[in-house]
Scaffold this motif. Structure first.
Motif, PDB file in Angstrom:
ATOM      1  N   GLY A  36       0.789  -1.222   0.000  1.00  0.00           N
ATOM      2  CA  GLY A  36       0.000   0.000   0.000  1.00  0.00           C
ATOM      3  C   GLY A  36       0.820   1.270   0.000  1.00  0.00           C
ATOM      4  N   CYS A  39       1.495   2.544  -3.765  1.00  0.00           N
ATOM      5  CA  CYS A  39       0.404   2.841  -4.705  1.00  0.00           C
ATOM      6  C   CYS A  39       0.547   4.241  -5.287  1.00  0.00           C
ATOM      7  N   SER A  40       0.996   5.201  -4.480  1.00  0.00           N
ATOM      8  CA  SER A  40       1.157   6.563  -4.988  1.00  0.00           C
ATOM      9  C   SER A  40       2.287   6.674  -5.997  1.00  0.00           C
ATOM     10  N   ASP A  45      -1.362  -2.426  -5.802  1.00  0.00           N
ATOM     11  CA  ASP A  45      -1.145  -3.462  -4.800  1.00  0.00           C
ATOM     12  C   ASP A  45      -1.650  -4.808  -5.316  1.00  0.00           C
ATOM     13  N   SER A  48      -6.376  -5.346  -4.083  1.00  0.00           N
ATOM     14  CA  SER A  48      -7.487  -4.449  -4.399  1.00  0.00           C
ATOM     15  C   SER A  48      -8.088  -4.812  -5.754  1.00  0.00           C
ATOM     16  N   THR A 104       5.989   8.140   1.578  1.00  0.00           N
ATOM     17  CA  THR A 104       6.167   7.209   2.690  1.00  0.00           C
ATOM     18  C   THR A 104       7.569   6.624   2.712  1.00  0.00           C
ATOM     19  N   GLY A 255       0.256   0.158   5.103  1.00  0.00           N
ATOM     20  CA  GLY A 255       0.026  -0.361   3.757  1.00  0.00           C
ATOM     21  C   GLY A 255       0.028  -1.856   3.623  1.00  0.00           C
ATOM     22  N   ASN A 296      -3.789   2.192   7.378  1.00  0.00           N
ATOM     23  CA  ASN A 296      -4.231   1.431   6.214  1.00  0.00           C
ATOM     24  C   ASN A 296      -5.663   1.839   5.883  1.00  0.00           C
ATOM     25  N   ARG A 297      -6.053   1.593   4.647  1.00  0.00           N
ATOM     26  CA  ARG A 297      -7.422   1.920   4.247  1.00  0.00           C
ATOM     27  C   ARG A 297      -8.435   1.053   4.953  1.00  0.00           C
ATOM     28  N   ASP A 315      -4.881   6.652   3.529  1.00  0.00           N
ATOM     29  CA  ASP A 315      -3.626   6.350   2.844  1.00  0.00           C
ATOM     30  C   ASP A 315      -2.433   6.748   3.724  1.00  0.00           C
ATOM     31  N   THR A 316      -1.319   6.169   3.402  1.00  0.00           N
ATOM     32  CA  THR A 316      -0.126   6.400   4.216  1.00  0.00           C
ATOM     33  C   THR A 316       0.534   7.743   3.909  1.00  0.00           C
ATOM     34  N   ASP A 317       0.505   8.184   2.656  1.00  0.00           N
ATOM     35  CA  ASP A 317       1.197   9.427   2.297  1.00  0.00           C
ATOM     36  C   ASP A 317       0.633  10.648   3.025  1.00  0.00           C
TER      37      ASP A 317
END
Length: 489
Positions: A36, A39-40, A45, A48, A104, A255, A296-297, A315-317
Protein backbone atom coordinates in the motif's frame (compact mmCIF):
# COMPACT_ATOMS: atom_id res chain seq x y z
CA UNK A 1 -8.96 -2.34 22.24
CA UNK A 2 -8.08 -0.68 18.93
CA UNK A 3 -9.00 2.99 18.55
CA UNK A 4 -9.94 3.96 14.98
CA UNK A 5 -9.02 7.48 13.89
CA UNK A 6 -10.55 9.02 10.80
CA UNK A 7 -7.86 11.06 9.17
CA UNK A 8 -10.25 13.73 7.93
CA UNK A 9 -12.41 14.03 11.08
CA UNK A 10 -11.93 17.16 13.26
CA UNK A 11 -12.68 15.16 16.44
CA UNK A 12 -9.53 13.11 16.01
CA UNK A 13 -7.25 16.05 15.32
CA UNK A 14 -5.87 16.16 18.87
CA UNK A 15 -5.18 12.43 18.97
CA UNK A 16 -3.44 12.55 15.60
CA UNK A 17 -1.25 15.40 16.85
CA UNK A 18 -0.36 13.33 19.91
CA UNK A 19 0.64 10.45 17.64
CA UNK A 20 2.84 12.83 15.66
CA UNK A 21 4.48 13.96 18.88
CA UNK A 22 5.02 10.33 19.87
CA UNK A 23 6.85 9.74 16.61
CA UNK A 24 9.03 12.80 17.26
CA UNK A 25 9.86 11.67 20.80
CA UNK A 26 10.47 7.99 20.06
CA UNK A 27 14.04 6.80 19.62
CA UNK A 28 13.69 3.16 18.49
CA UNK A 29 10.93 2.88 15.88
CA UNK A 30 10.23 -0.32 13.96
CA UNK A 31 8.38 0.13 10.65
CA UNK A 32 6.54 -2.70 8.86
CA UNK A 33 5.24 -1.92 5.36
CA UNK A 34 3.33 -3.57 2.55
CA UNK A 35 2.31 -2.85 -1.03
CA UNK A 36 0.00 0.00 0.00
CA UNK A 37 2.86 2.46 0.47
CA UNK A 38 3.84 2.14 -3.22
CA UNK A 39 0.40 2.84 -4.70
CA UNK A 40 1.16 6.56 -4.99
CA UNK A 41 4.27 5.70 -7.01
CA UNK A 42 2.17 4.03 -9.69
CA UNK A 43 2.59 0.42 -8.49
CA UNK A 44 -0.81 -1.21 -7.82
CA UNK A 45 -1.15 -3.46 -4.80
CA UNK A 46 -1.94 -7.18 -4.87
CA UNK A 47 -5.42 -7.48 -3.36
CA UNK A 48 -7.49 -4.45 -4.40
CA UNK A 49 -9.90 -4.46 -7.33
CA UNK A 50 -7.37 -2.69 -9.53
CA UNK A 51 -4.42 -4.61 -8.17
CA UNK A 52 -1.90 -6.82 -9.90
CA UNK A 53 -4.02 -9.94 -9.61
CA UNK A 54 -6.80 -8.28 -11.61
CA UNK A 55 -4.35 -7.15 -14.29
CA UNK A 56 -3.02 -10.68 -14.72
CA UNK A 57 -6.53 -12.01 -15.07
CA UNK A 58 -7.26 -9.55 -17.85
CA UNK A 59 -4.12 -10.53 -19.75
CA UNK A 60 -4.61 -14.28 -19.41
CA UNK A 61 -8.41 -14.86 -19.28
CA UNK A 62 -8.13 -18.54 -20.21
CA UNK A 63 -5.64 -19.37 -17.45
CA UNK A 64 -7.32 -20.21 -14.17
CA UNK A 65 -5.02 -18.91 -11.48
CA UNK A 66 -5.94 -17.55 -8.13
CA UNK A 67 -4.17 -14.52 -6.82
CA UNK A 68 -2.16 -16.52 -4.32
CA UNK A 69 -1.20 -19.13 -6.94
CA UNK A 70 0.60 -16.46 -8.96
CA UNK A 71 3.19 -16.13 -6.17
CA UNK A 72 3.22 -19.73 -5.03
CA UNK A 73 6.26 -21.94 -5.48
CA UNK A 74 4.08 -24.66 -7.03
CA UNK A 75 3.61 -22.60 -10.23
CA UNK A 76 6.99 -23.86 -11.52
CA UNK A 77 5.49 -27.34 -11.84
CA UNK A 78 3.40 -26.35 -14.87
CA UNK A 79 4.95 -24.72 -17.99
CA UNK A 80 1.86 -22.56 -18.62
CA UNK A 81 1.74 -21.09 -15.12
CA UNK A 82 5.51 -20.58 -15.27
CA UNK A 83 5.20 -18.58 -18.50
CA UNK A 84 2.40 -16.47 -16.99
CA UNK A 85 4.55 -15.79 -13.97
CA UNK A 86 7.56 -14.69 -16.04
CA UNK A 87 5.45 -12.40 -18.22
CA UNK A 88 3.83 -10.81 -15.21
CA UNK A 89 7.19 -10.27 -13.45
CA UNK A 90 8.69 -8.74 -16.61
CA UNK A 91 5.89 -6.20 -16.87
CA UNK A 92 6.05 -5.45 -13.15
CA UNK A 93 9.79 -4.81 -13.40
CA UNK A 94 9.23 -2.32 -16.21
CA UNK A 95 6.60 -0.47 -14.17
CA UNK A 96 8.88 -0.30 -11.14
CA UNK A 97 11.80 1.04 -13.17
CA UNK A 98 9.62 3.87 -14.46
CA UNK A 99 8.34 4.81 -10.98
CA UNK A 100 10.00 6.78 -8.17
CA UNK A 101 9.82 6.40 -4.37
CA UNK A 102 6.84 8.10 -2.73
CA UNK A 103 6.45 10.24 0.41
CA UNK A 104 6.17 7.21 2.69
CA UNK A 105 9.51 5.82 1.51
CA UNK A 106 11.13 9.19 2.10
CA UNK A 107 9.50 9.36 5.56
CA UNK A 108 11.15 6.07 6.54
CA UNK A 109 14.48 7.41 5.34
CA UNK A 110 13.84 10.60 7.35
CA UNK A 111 13.39 8.55 10.51
CA UNK A 112 16.74 6.95 9.85
CA UNK A 113 18.38 10.35 9.24
CA UNK A 114 16.95 11.61 12.56
CA UNK A 115 18.43 8.57 14.37
CA UNK A 116 14.97 7.23 15.25
CA UNK A 117 14.62 4.21 12.95
CA UNK A 118 15.58 0.91 14.51
CA UNK A 119 14.75 -1.13 11.38
CA UNK A 120 12.33 -1.28 8.47
CA UNK A 121 10.70 -4.58 7.48
CA UNK A 122 8.95 -4.59 4.12
CA UNK A 123 6.98 -7.09 2.09
CA UNK A 124 7.60 -5.12 -1.08
CA UNK A 125 9.91 -6.32 -3.81
CA UNK A 126 10.21 -2.97 -5.61
CA UNK A 127 13.33 -1.87 -3.72
CA UNK A 128 12.10 1.70 -3.24
CA UNK A 129 13.52 1.81 0.28
CA UNK A 130 17.00 1.24 -1.13
CA UNK A 131 16.47 3.94 -3.74
CA UNK A 132 15.37 6.32 -0.96
CA UNK A 133 18.68 5.78 0.84
CA UNK A 134 18.23 2.70 3.06
CA UNK A 135 20.53 -0.28 2.57
CA UNK A 136 18.34 -3.28 1.69
CA UNK A 137 19.07 -6.84 2.75
CA UNK A 138 18.64 -8.21 -0.79
CA UNK A 139 20.83 -5.63 -2.52
CA UNK A 140 24.29 -6.45 -3.76
CA UNK A 141 25.89 -3.83 -1.50
CA UNK A 142 24.65 -5.70 1.59
CA UNK A 143 26.50 -8.91 0.76
CA UNK A 144 29.07 -9.81 3.41
CA UNK A 145 32.65 -10.35 2.31
CA UNK A 146 34.93 -12.76 4.15
CA UNK A 147 34.63 -16.13 5.82
CA UNK A 148 31.92 -15.17 8.30
CA UNK A 149 28.73 -17.18 8.69
CA UNK A 150 26.48 -14.20 7.86
CA UNK A 151 25.68 -13.71 4.20
CA UNK A 152 24.82 -10.03 4.63
CA UNK A 153 26.13 -7.18 6.77
CA UNK A 154 23.40 -7.37 9.38
CA UNK A 155 24.53 -4.31 11.38
CA UNK A 156 24.47 -2.01 8.35
CA UNK A 157 21.21 -3.23 6.79
CA UNK A 158 18.36 -0.81 7.58
CA UNK A 159 15.64 -2.27 5.34
CA UNK A 160 14.87 -5.99 5.63
CA UNK A 161 13.24 -7.24 2.41
CA UNK A 162 11.10 -10.13 3.57
CA UNK A 163 10.13 -11.21 0.03
CA UNK A 164 13.34 -10.51 -1.84
CA UNK A 165 14.19 -8.00 -4.55
CA UNK A 166 12.89 -7.88 -8.12
CA UNK A 167 16.03 -6.06 -9.25
CA UNK A 168 18.11 -9.24 -8.97
CA UNK A 169 17.89 -12.71 -10.57
CA UNK A 170 18.94 -16.06 -9.14
CA UNK A 171 19.84 -19.36 -10.82
CA UNK A 172 17.46 -22.23 -10.17
CA UNK A 173 20.36 -24.70 -10.16
CA UNK A 174 23.52 -23.15 -8.65
CA UNK A 175 21.83 -20.21 -6.81
CA UNK A 176 24.19 -17.68 -8.41
CA UNK A 177 22.81 -14.11 -8.29
CA UNK A 178 23.13 -11.31 -10.83
CA UNK A 179 21.61 -7.86 -11.29
CA UNK A 180 18.47 -7.93 -13.41
CA UNK A 181 19.30 -6.27 -16.74
CA UNK A 182 17.12 -5.12 -19.60
CA UNK A 183 17.99 -8.29 -21.51
CA UNK A 184 16.64 -10.39 -18.66
CA UNK A 185 13.43 -8.36 -18.59
CA UNK A 186 12.96 -8.73 -22.34
CA UNK A 187 13.19 -12.53 -22.04
CA UNK A 188 10.81 -12.56 -19.06
CA UNK A 189 8.14 -10.58 -20.94
CA UNK A 190 8.16 -13.28 -23.62
CA UNK A 191 7.28 -15.85 -20.96
CA UNK A 192 10.74 -17.47 -20.90
CA UNK A 193 13.73 -17.52 -18.60
CA UNK A 194 17.37 -16.84 -19.65
CA UNK A 195 20.11 -19.40 -19.04
CA UNK A 196 22.54 -19.01 -16.16
CA UNK A 197 25.94 -17.86 -17.51
CA UNK A 198 27.86 -19.58 -14.73
CA UNK A 199 26.20 -22.94 -15.35
CA UNK A 200 26.70 -22.53 -19.12
CA UNK A 201 30.42 -21.80 -18.67
CA UNK A 202 30.88 -24.82 -16.42
CA UNK A 203 29.00 -27.04 -18.87
CA UNK A 204 31.21 -25.91 -21.75
CA UNK A 205 34.35 -26.59 -19.75
CA UNK A 206 33.17 -30.11 -18.95
CA UNK A 207 32.27 -30.76 -22.57
CA UNK A 208 35.74 -29.61 -23.68
CA UNK A 209 37.42 -32.27 -21.53
CA UNK A 210 34.84 -34.93 -22.50
CA UNK A 211 33.34 -35.02 -19.00
CA UNK A 212 29.78 -35.88 -18.12
CA UNK A 213 27.33 -33.13 -19.08
CA UNK A 214 25.56 -31.18 -16.37
CA UNK A 215 22.24 -29.37 -16.32
CA UNK A 216 22.26 -25.67 -17.13
CA UNK A 217 20.03 -23.73 -14.76
CA UNK A 218 17.78 -20.81 -15.66
CA UNK A 219 17.55 -17.39 -14.08
CA UNK A 220 14.42 -16.43 -12.18
CA UNK A 221 13.57 -13.25 -10.27
CA UNK A 222 15.22 -13.28 -6.83
CA UNK A 223 11.95 -12.96 -4.96
CA UNK A 224 10.59 -15.30 -2.30
CA UNK A 225 7.32 -17.06 -3.17
CA UNK A 226 4.79 -18.66 -0.85
CA UNK A 227 5.87 -22.02 0.64
CA UNK A 228 9.45 -21.28 -0.40
CA UNK A 229 12.39 -21.00 2.01
CA UNK A 230 14.07 -17.63 2.22
CA UNK A 231 17.74 -17.72 1.12
CA UNK A 232 18.57 -15.22 3.88
CA UNK A 233 16.23 -16.68 6.47
CA UNK A 234 18.92 -17.25 9.11
CA UNK A 235 20.31 -13.73 8.77
CA UNK A 236 16.84 -12.15 8.93
CA UNK A 237 16.07 -14.19 12.04
CA UNK A 238 19.27 -12.90 13.66
CA UNK A 239 18.34 -9.31 12.78
CA UNK A 240 14.86 -9.70 14.25
CA UNK A 241 16.22 -11.22 17.47
CA UNK A 242 18.71 -8.38 17.84
CA UNK A 243 15.99 -5.76 17.30
CA UNK A 244 13.74 -7.35 19.91
CA UNK A 245 16.55 -7.28 22.45
CA UNK A 246 17.05 -3.55 21.86
CA UNK A 247 13.51 -2.89 23.19
CA UNK A 248 11.80 -0.75 20.51
CA UNK A 249 9.50 1.97 21.83
CA UNK A 250 7.11 2.30 18.86
CA UNK A 251 5.77 0.13 16.02
CA UNK A 252 4.30 1.64 12.83
CA UNK A 253 2.52 -0.69 10.37
CA UNK A 254 1.61 0.84 7.01
CA UNK A 255 0.03 -0.36 3.76
CA UNK A 256 -0.45 -4.06 4.53
CA UNK A 257 -3.50 -6.21 5.23
CA UNK A 258 -1.59 -8.48 7.65
CA UNK A 259 -2.64 -11.72 5.95
CA UNK A 260 0.70 -13.51 5.57
CA UNK A 261 1.43 -15.91 8.42
CA UNK A 262 5.12 -15.05 8.74
CA UNK A 263 4.43 -11.33 8.82
CA UNK A 264 1.68 -11.76 11.41
CA UNK A 265 4.09 -13.56 13.73
CA UNK A 266 6.73 -10.85 13.28
CA UNK A 267 4.26 -8.04 14.04
CA UNK A 268 2.95 -9.74 17.18
CA UNK A 269 6.43 -10.25 18.57
CA UNK A 270 7.37 -6.63 17.99
CA UNK A 271 4.05 -5.40 19.42
CA UNK A 272 4.67 -7.40 22.58
CA UNK A 273 8.14 -5.87 22.93
CA UNK A 274 6.82 -2.34 22.31
CA UNK A 275 4.04 -2.70 24.89
CA UNK A 276 6.61 -3.87 27.43
CA UNK A 277 8.37 -0.51 26.99
CA UNK A 278 5.19 1.50 27.75
CA UNK A 279 5.15 3.49 31.01
CA UNK A 280 3.50 1.53 33.84
CA UNK A 281 1.86 4.58 35.37
CA UNK A 282 -1.54 5.57 33.91
CA UNK A 283 -0.65 9.22 34.45
CA UNK A 284 2.01 8.95 31.77
CA UNK A 285 -0.28 7.29 29.23
CA UNK A 286 -0.67 10.57 27.35
CA UNK A 287 2.94 10.39 26.28
CA UNK A 288 1.93 7.68 23.77
CA UNK A 289 5.14 5.80 24.50
CA UNK A 290 5.07 2.11 23.64
CA UNK A 291 2.20 2.29 21.14
CA UNK A 292 1.40 0.28 18.00
CA UNK A 293 -0.02 2.33 15.11
CA UNK A 294 -1.66 0.77 12.04
CA UNK A 295 -2.14 3.00 8.96
CA UNK A 296 -4.23 1.43 6.21
CA UNK A 297 -7.42 1.92 4.25
CA UNK A 298 -9.10 -1.19 5.64
CA UNK A 299 -9.37 -1.77 9.41
CA UNK A 300 -7.62 -4.70 11.09
CA UNK A 301 -9.58 -7.84 11.95
CA UNK A 302 -10.66 -8.77 15.45
CA UNK A 303 -7.53 -10.88 15.72
CA UNK A 304 -5.53 -7.69 16.37
CA UNK A 305 -7.63 -6.40 19.26
CA UNK A 306 -5.28 -5.59 22.12
CA UNK A 307 -2.27 -5.74 19.80
CA UNK A 308 -2.85 -2.68 17.61
CA UNK A 309 -3.55 0.44 19.69
CA UNK A 310 -4.49 2.96 16.97
CA UNK A 311 -5.83 2.47 13.45
CA UNK A 312 -5.45 5.52 11.21
CA UNK A 313 -7.98 5.01 8.44
CA UNK A 314 -6.61 6.34 5.16
CA UNK A 315 -3.63 6.35 2.84
CA UNK A 316 -0.13 6.40 4.22
CA UNK A 317 1.20 9.43 2.30
CA UNK A 318 -1.19 12.02 3.83
CA UNK A 319 -0.52 10.66 7.30
CA UNK A 320 3.29 10.85 7.06
CA UNK A 321 3.03 14.37 5.67
CA UNK A 322 0.82 15.29 8.64
CA UNK A 323 3.36 13.80 11.04
CA UNK A 324 6.21 15.81 9.53
CA UNK A 325 4.16 19.02 9.64
CA UNK A 326 3.20 18.54 13.31
CA UNK A 327 6.76 17.51 14.15
CA UNK A 328 8.15 20.77 12.77
CA UNK A 329 5.62 22.83 14.71
CA UNK A 330 5.94 21.08 18.07
CA UNK A 331 9.69 20.41 18.04
CA UNK A 332 11.38 22.97 15.76
CA UNK A 333 14.76 22.37 17.37
CA UNK A 334 14.87 18.92 15.74
CA UNK A 335 14.93 20.59 12.33
CA UNK A 336 17.62 23.19 12.94
CA UNK A 337 20.76 22.73 10.85
CA UNK A 338 24.01 23.61 12.52
CA UNK A 339 26.03 26.04 10.44
CA UNK A 340 29.78 25.51 10.30
CA UNK A 341 32.56 27.70 8.95
CA UNK A 342 34.58 26.16 6.15
CA UNK A 343 37.74 27.78 4.81
CA UNK A 344 37.96 27.85 1.01
CA UNK A 345 41.07 27.47 -1.10
CA UNK A 346 41.52 31.24 -1.57
CA UNK A 347 41.40 31.87 2.18
CA UNK A 348 37.78 33.08 2.37
CA UNK A 349 35.35 31.65 4.88
CA UNK A 350 31.94 30.40 3.82
CA UNK A 351 28.97 28.94 5.66
CA UNK A 352 28.33 25.25 5.38
CA UNK A 353 25.10 23.74 6.67
CA UNK A 354 26.08 20.10 6.45
CA UNK A 355 26.33 18.27 9.73
CA UNK A 356 28.81 15.72 8.45
CA UNK A 357 32.45 16.43 7.86
CA UNK A 358 33.32 16.50 4.18
CA UNK A 359 35.80 14.01 2.86
CA UNK A 360 38.35 16.72 2.10
CA UNK A 361 38.42 17.81 5.72
CA UNK A 362 38.82 14.24 6.90
CA UNK A 363 41.75 13.70 4.54
CA UNK A 364 43.31 16.96 5.62
CA UNK A 365 43.06 15.95 9.25
CA UNK A 366 44.76 12.64 8.62
CA UNK A 367 47.57 14.25 6.64
CA UNK A 368 48.03 16.88 9.31
CA UNK A 369 48.43 14.19 11.93
CA UNK A 370 51.10 12.55 9.81
CA UNK A 371 52.91 15.82 9.20
CA UNK A 372 53.05 16.53 12.91
CA UNK A 373 55.20 13.46 13.48
CA UNK A 374 58.90 14.38 13.68
CA UNK A 375 61.07 12.78 11.05
CA UNK A 376 64.83 12.31 11.59
CA UNK A 377 67.12 14.76 9.76
CA UNK A 378 69.64 13.27 7.36
CA UNK A 379 72.80 14.63 5.79
CA UNK A 380 73.92 14.20 2.20
CA UNK A 381 75.10 10.64 2.86
CA UNK A 382 71.77 9.65 4.30
CA UNK A 383 72.99 9.48 7.90
CA UNK A 384 70.77 10.70 10.70
CA UNK A 385 71.97 13.89 12.37
CA UNK A 386 70.80 15.34 15.67
CA UNK A 387 68.22 18.10 15.41
CA UNK A 388 69.45 21.69 15.76
CA UNK A 389 69.03 23.38 19.13
CA UNK A 390 65.90 25.46 19.48
CA UNK A 391 66.30 29.20 18.81
CA UNK A 392 66.88 31.26 21.95
CA UNK A 393 66.28 35.00 22.21
CA UNK A 394 69.17 37.29 23.17
CA UNK A 395 67.27 38.54 26.18
CA UNK A 396 66.91 35.00 27.44
CA UNK A 397 70.62 34.32 26.87
CA UNK A 398 71.62 37.42 28.87
CA UNK A 399 69.42 36.53 31.83
CA UNK A 400 71.13 34.21 34.33
CA UNK A 401 69.58 30.83 34.50
CA UNK A 402 67.42 30.31 37.51
CA UNK A 403 67.60 27.17 39.51
CA UNK A 404 64.61 24.89 39.13
CA UNK A 405 62.24 24.74 42.06
CA UNK A 406 63.04 22.04 44.62
CA UNK A 407 61.11 18.84 44.15
CA UNK A 408 61.05 17.83 47.83
CA UNK A 409 62.04 19.30 51.23
CA UNK A 410 65.01 16.94 51.49
CA UNK A 411 66.50 18.30 48.25
CA UNK A 412 66.21 22.00 48.99
CA UNK A 413 69.32 24.17 49.09
CA UNK A 414 70.69 25.03 52.56
CA UNK A 415 70.16 28.74 51.98
CA UNK A 416 66.50 28.14 51.42
CA UNK A 417 66.11 26.01 54.50
CA UNK A 418 63.29 26.97 56.76
CA UNK A 419 65.78 27.05 59.65
CA UNK A 420 67.55 30.15 58.28
CA UNK A 421 66.61 33.70 59.09
CA UNK A 422 65.87 34.59 55.48
CA UNK A 423 63.40 31.77 54.96
CA UNK A 424 61.67 31.82 58.33
CA UNK A 425 58.50 33.93 58.19
CA UNK A 426 58.64 34.78 61.90
CA UNK A 427 62.26 35.85 61.77
CA UNK A 428 61.87 37.61 58.44
CA UNK A 429 59.39 40.01 59.95
CA UNK A 430 61.85 41.04 62.71
CA UNK A 431 64.50 42.12 60.23
CA UNK A 432 64.28 45.67 59.01
CA UNK A 433 65.43 46.53 55.47
CA UNK A 434 67.75 49.16 57.02
CA UNK A 435 69.38 46.66 59.36
CA UNK A 436 69.72 44.07 56.64
CA UNK A 437 71.59 46.49 54.47
CA UNK A 438 74.21 47.61 57.08
CA UNK A 439 77.84 46.49 56.98
CA UNK A 440 79.33 44.21 59.59
CA UNK A 441 81.21 47.06 61.30
CA UNK A 442 78.14 49.18 61.70
CA UNK A 443 76.02 46.21 62.59
CA UNK A 444 78.20 45.60 65.65
CA UNK A 445 77.16 48.98 67.13
CA UNK A 446 73.62 47.76 67.20
CA UNK A 447 74.07 44.23 68.45
CA UNK A 448 77.20 44.35 70.70
CA UNK A 449 78.92 46.39 73.39
CA UNK A 450 81.41 49.23 72.74
CA UNK A 451 84.92 48.34 71.57
CA UNK A 452 86.47 48.54 75.04
CA UNK A 453 83.97 46.03 76.38
CA UNK A 454 84.21 43.51 73.52
CA UNK A 455 86.85 41.33 75.13
CA UNK A 456 85.34 38.03 75.92
CA UNK A 457 86.36 34.51 76.50
CA UNK A 458 85.56 31.74 74.06
CA UNK A 459 84.03 29.81 76.86
CA UNK A 460 81.25 32.35 76.92
CA UNK A 461 80.14 30.96 73.57
CA UNK A 462 79.38 27.62 75.12
CA UNK A 463 75.94 26.23 74.50
CA UNK A 464 75.66 25.31 78.22
CA UNK A 465 73.63 27.53 80.47
CA UNK A 466 75.52 29.23 83.34
CA UNK A 467 75.17 27.53 86.72
CA UNK A 468 72.48 28.92 88.95
CA UNK A 469 73.47 30.13 92.48
CA UNK A 470 72.58 27.80 95.24
CA UNK A 471 69.77 28.91 97.46
CA UNK A 472 70.71 29.65 101.17
CA UNK A 473 68.99 27.30 103.43
CA UNK A 474 67.53 29.01 106.37
CA UNK A 475 66.30 27.42 109.53
CA UNK A 476 64.04 28.82 112.17
CA UNK A 477 64.78 28.81 115.88
CA UNK A 478 62.55 27.43 118.38
CA UNK A 479 61.13 30.85 119.05
CA UNK A 480 60.40 31.44 115.40
CA UNK A 481 63.28 33.78 114.29
CA UNK A 482 65.79 32.81 111.56
CA UNK A 483 69.26 31.93 112.78
CA UNK A 484 70.96 34.34 110.45
CA UNK A 485 69.05 37.25 111.84
CA UNK A 486 70.08 36.43 115.39
CA UNK A 487 73.74 36.29 114.41
CA UNK A 488 73.59 39.70 112.80
CA UNK A 489 71.96 41.11 115.81
Amino acid sequence: MTVTLDFGSPSTKRTLSDLSLAVAKSKKIVVVTGAGISCSSGIPDFRSSDGLYALVKERYPDVVLKGRDLFDASLFRDPTSTAVFYTFIGQLKQSIDAAVPGPTHRFIQLLDAKKKLLRSYTQNIDGFEARAGLLGSASGEAKASGKGKAKIRTKEVKSVQLHGDIHRVRCTSCSAEYPCTEEHVRVFVEGMAPDCPECAQRAEARAARSARAIKVGTLRPAIVLYDEPHPLGDDIGSIQTADLSRKPDMLIIMGTSLKVHGLKKLVKEFARSVHAAAPPSPAKAKSFAGKVVFVNRTPPSSEWAGIIDYHVCGDTDPWVERVIEDWKKMRPADWEIQQTLVATADGDVSMNGNLKVVAANKTKGKNAAKDNKKKPRQDEDGENVPPPPPPVLDAVMSTPEKAPPPTSPGKRRPTNSHYSVESSPSKRRTLSPIKKGLEDSARGLLFSKPDEEMDFDLNDLSMHSPPKPKAVRRSRSRVGRPVGVAAAA
